[in-house]
Design a protein around this motif. Structure first.
Motif, PDB file in Angstrom:
ATOM      1  N   GLY A   1       0.804  -1.220   0.000  1.00  0.00           N
ATOM      2  CA  GLY A   1       0.000   0.000   0.000  1.00  0.00           C
ATOM      3  C   GLY A   1       0.835   1.267   0.000  1.00  0.00           C
ATOM      4  N   PRO A   2       1.720   1.455   0.988  1.00  0.00           N
ATOM      5  CA  PRO A   2       2.549   2.667   1.000  1.00  0.00           C
ATOM      6  C   PRO A   2       3.420   2.805  -0.240  1.00  0.00           C
ATOM      7  N   LEU A   3       3.912   1.681  -0.767  1.00  0.00           N
ATOM      8  CA  LEU A   3       4.765   1.723  -1.959  1.00  0.00           C
ATOM      9  C   LEU A   3       3.978   2.239  -3.166  1.00  0.00           C
ATOM     10  N   ILE A   4       2.775   1.715  -3.351  1.00  0.00           N
ATOM     11  CA  ILE A   4       1.940   2.115  -4.488  1.00  0.00           C
ATOM     12  C   ILE A   4       1.507   3.567  -4.359  1.00  0.00           C
ATOM     13  N   VAL A   5       1.059   3.947  -3.177  1.00  0.00           N
ATOM     14  CA  VAL A   5       0.614   5.329  -2.970  1.00  0.00           C
ATOM     15  C   VAL A   5       1.769   6.301  -3.209  1.00  0.00           C
ATOM     16  N   SER A   6       2.946   5.983  -2.687  1.00  0.00           N
ATOM     17  CA  SER A   6       4.104   6.867  -2.867  1.00  0.00           C
ATOM     18  C   SER A   6       4.456   7.033  -4.339  1.00  0.00           C
ATOM     19  N   LYS A   7       4.353   5.959  -5.104  1.00  0.00           N
ATOM     20  CA  LYS A   7       4.668   6.018  -6.537  1.00  0.00           C
ATOM     21  C   LYS A   7       3.672   6.901  -7.280  1.00  0.00           C
ATOM     22  N   ILE A   8       2.385   6.744  -6.986  1.00  0.00           N
ATOM     23  CA  ILE A   8       1.366   7.556  -7.654  1.00  0.00           C
ATOM     24  C   ILE A   8       1.523   9.025  -7.274  1.00  0.00           C
ATOM     25  N   VAL A   9       1.805   9.277  -6.009  1.00  0.00           N
ATOM     26  CA  VAL A   9       2.003  10.652  -5.543  1.00  0.00           C
ATOM     27  C   VAL A   9       3.204  11.285  -6.246  1.00  0.00           C
ATOM     28  N   LEU A  10       4.309  10.552  -6.322  1.00  0.00           N
ATOM     29  CA  LEU A  10       5.517  11.070  -6.968  1.00  0.00           C
ATOM     30  C   LEU A  10       5.284  11.314  -8.453  1.00  0.00           C
ATOM     31  N   ASP A  11       4.725  10.319  -9.141  1.00  0.00           N
ATOM     32  CA  ASP A  11       4.521  10.446 -10.582  1.00  0.00           C
ATOM     33  C   ASP A  11       3.472  11.497 -10.920  1.00  0.00           C
ATOM     34  N   GLY A  12       2.551  11.737  -9.993  1.00  0.00           N
ATOM     35  CA  GLY A  12       1.479  12.691 -10.247  1.00  0.00           C
ATOM     36  C   GLY A  12       1.826  14.123  -9.906  1.00  0.00           C
ATOM     37  N   GLY A  13       3.065  14.366  -9.485  1.00  0.00           N
ATOM     38  CA  GLY A  13       3.460  15.728  -9.156  1.00  0.00           C
ATOM     39  C   GLY A  13       2.784  16.261  -7.918  1.00  0.00           C
ATOM     40  N   LEU A  14       2.432  15.361  -7.008  1.00  0.00           N
ATOM     41  CA  LEU A  14       1.785  15.770  -5.766  1.00  0.00           C
ATOM     42  C   LEU A  14       2.858  16.040  -4.720  1.00  0.00           C
ATOM     43  N   THR A  15       2.594  16.999  -3.851  1.00  0.00           N
ATOM     44  CA  THR A  15       3.615  17.374  -2.875  1.00  0.00           C
ATOM     45  C   THR A  15       3.123  17.070  -1.467  1.00  0.00           C
ATOM     46  N   GLU A  16       3.151  18.045  -0.592  1.00  0.00           N
ATOM     47  CA  GLU A  16       2.804  17.773   0.800  1.00  0.00           C
ATOM     48  C   GLU A  16       1.303  17.521   0.947  1.00  0.00           C
ATOM     49  N   PRO A  17       0.919  16.795   1.986  1.00  0.00           N
ATOM     50  CA  PRO A  17      -0.505  16.530   2.212  1.00  0.00           C
ATOM     51  C   PRO A  17      -1.298  17.827   2.365  1.00  0.00           C
ATOM     52  N   ALA A  18      -2.503  17.815   1.806  1.00  0.00           N
ATOM     53  CA  ALA A  18      -3.389  18.974   1.914  1.00  0.00           C
ATOM     54  C   ALA A  18      -4.383  18.808   3.055  1.00  0.00           C
TER      55      ALA A  18
ATOM     56  N   PRO B   1      -7.362   9.354  -4.455  1.00  0.00           N
ATOM     57  CA  PRO B   1      -7.715  10.625  -3.803  1.00  0.00           C
ATOM     58  C   PRO B   1      -6.604  11.675  -3.878  1.00  0.00           C
ATOM     59  N   ARG B   2      -6.391  12.203  -5.077  1.00  0.00           N
ATOM     60  CA  ARG B   2      -5.345  13.212  -5.273  1.00  0.00           C
ATOM     61  C   ARG B   2      -5.613  14.481  -4.475  1.00  0.00           C
ATOM     62  N   ASP B   3      -6.882  14.680  -4.111  1.00  0.00           N
ATOM     63  CA  ASP B   3      -7.232  15.876  -3.350  1.00  0.00           C
ATOM     64  C   ASP B   3      -6.648  15.869  -1.939  1.00  0.00           C
ATOM     65  N   LEU B   4      -6.073  14.753  -1.519  1.00  0.00           N
ATOM     66  CA  LEU B   4      -5.440  14.704  -0.202  1.00  0.00           C
ATOM     67  C   LEU B   4      -4.051  15.331  -0.216  1.00  0.00           C
ATOM     68  N   TRP B   5      -3.558  15.667  -1.427  1.00  0.00           N
ATOM     69  CA  TRP B   5      -2.242  16.279  -1.567  1.00  0.00           C
ATOM     70  C   TRP B   5      -2.343  17.603  -2.314  1.00  0.00           C
ATOM     71  N   VAL B   6      -1.350  18.445  -2.119  1.00  0.00           N
ATOM     72  CA  VAL B   6      -1.207  19.656  -2.915  1.00  0.00           C
ATOM     73  C   VAL B   6      -0.589  19.257  -4.249  1.00  0.00           C
ATOM     74  N   THR B   7      -1.147  19.759  -5.342  1.00  0.00           N
ATOM     75  CA  THR B   7      -0.644  19.429  -6.672  1.00  0.00           C
ATOM     76  C   THR B   7       0.366  20.472  -7.117  1.00  0.00           C
ATOM     77  N   ALA B   8       1.582  20.002  -7.407  1.00  0.00           N
ATOM     78  CA  ALA B   8       2.642  20.919  -7.827  1.00  0.00           C
ATOM     79  C   ALA B   8       2.678  21.091  -9.335  1.00  0.00           C
ATOM     80  N   SER B   9       2.185  20.088 -10.062  1.00  0.00           N
ATOM     81  CA  SER B   9       2.208  20.174 -11.523  1.00  0.00           C
ATOM     82  C   SER B   9       0.887  19.678 -12.069  1.00  0.00           C
ATOM     83  N   ALA B  10       0.481  20.237 -13.195  1.00  0.00           N
ATOM     84  CA  ALA B  10      -0.813  19.891 -13.774  1.00  0.00           C
ATOM     85  C   ALA B  10      -0.755  18.523 -14.430  1.00  0.00           C
ATOM     86  N   GLY B  11      -1.903  17.857 -14.427  1.00  0.00           N
ATOM     87  CA  GLY B  11      -2.013  16.593 -15.141  1.00  0.00           C
ATOM     88  C   GLY B  11      -1.592  15.412 -14.306  1.00  0.00           C
ATOM     89  N   ALA B  12      -2.000  14.246 -14.746  1.00  0.00           N
ATOM     90  CA  ALA B  12      -1.656  12.998 -14.073  1.00  0.00           C
ATOM     91  C   ALA B  12      -0.987  12.081 -15.076  1.00  0.00           C
TER      92      ALA B  12
END
Length: 241
Positions: free
Chosen positions: A9-26, A227-238
């Motif tokens: 779980g943490p591995l998959i979530v971290s990968k999606i967050v990193l690849d999606g340009g998501l930053t700190e939790p919102a 749930p990308r809305d749980l993070w701040v988005t640093a870059s547009a698009g997924a």
């Protein structure tokens, strides 16, 4: 104790967050992803792809409100609906995304090709006794991913070994667990469009039968429900996996 499914779980979530340009939790809401861990949920948690545990269906829930984005399969959905929750018809264990997040060819690089890999559930390790083709489900998670990716067939009672193997396109066959109820396995198979599946009674029979038909399943609804809305988005698009 480390366990394959628990670490995915943490591995998959971290990968999606990193690849999606998501930053700190919102938000401070807790995200539950991967595993039969619904019984561990607390009020306000965000649910993405987890399932109920067949051992705990009758236990009182510790949660009153949940933010449900996706569940592992229709059995978990029905369980939650019976408790009065609104549950979207979005299915899939996030482990099904592993082969898209980490392609098989890359993941298997450096690992010895294997005809068969046996992965028992944590509580079924007697299935692996004396077998040179068996691996411990508490091994390093990246070692397990590489070993599964390098295999021609995966069998065992570890649900996430089956899930990950199928995500790589590796045929896999469930071995009936002596300790785990059928619920989570059926939930997974039905959540990936297969109402029928045939667990083998033992490892040798599973090898003789070979893998179940691989799922014909669209991961897009599960990815879109992340749930990308749980993070701040640093870059547009997924990313397009």
């Amino acid at each position: 104790m480390n366990n394959f499914g628990d670490l995915l779980g943490p591995l998959i979530v971290s990968k999606i967050v990193l690849d999606g340009g998501l930053t700190e939790p919102a938000t401070q809401h807790r995200l539950l992803a991967v595993g039969s861990i619904l019984n561990l949920a607390r009020t306000g948690d965000v649910i993405w792809g987890i399932g109920a545990n067949g051992k705990t269906l009758d236990r009182p829930a510790a949660y009153r409100e949940l933010d449900i984005r996706a569940v592992r399969g229709p059995l978990t959905r029905a369980f939650l609906q019976a408790k009065g929750y609104t549950v979207p018809e979005v299915y899939g264990d996030p482990g099904t995304l592993v082969g898209r997040l980490w392609p098989r060819e890359h993941t298997a690089r450096g690992f010895r090709p294997r005809a068969v890999t046996v992965v028992p559930n944590l509580n079924d390790r007697h299935l692996a006794a004396g077998r040179s083709d068996a691996v411990d489900p508490t091994s390093d998670v990246r070692e397990l991913l590489g070993t599964i990716a390098a295999s021609d067939l995966v069998v065992g009672s570890s649900l996430h070994a089956i899930v990950v193997a199928e995500s790589f396109g590796v045929p896999a066959r469930l071995v009936t667990s002596s300790t785990e109820p059928r619920f989570k396995f059926e939930d997974y198979y039905r959540g990936t469009g297969r109402n029928e599946f045939r667990p083998a009674p033992d490892v040798d029979t599973a090898i003789a039968w070979g893998g179940e038909p691989l799922p014909s399943w669209d991961p897009k609804p599960l990815l879109d429900a992340f749930p990308r809305d749980l993070w701040v988005t640093a870059s547009a698009g997924a990313p397009a996996y």
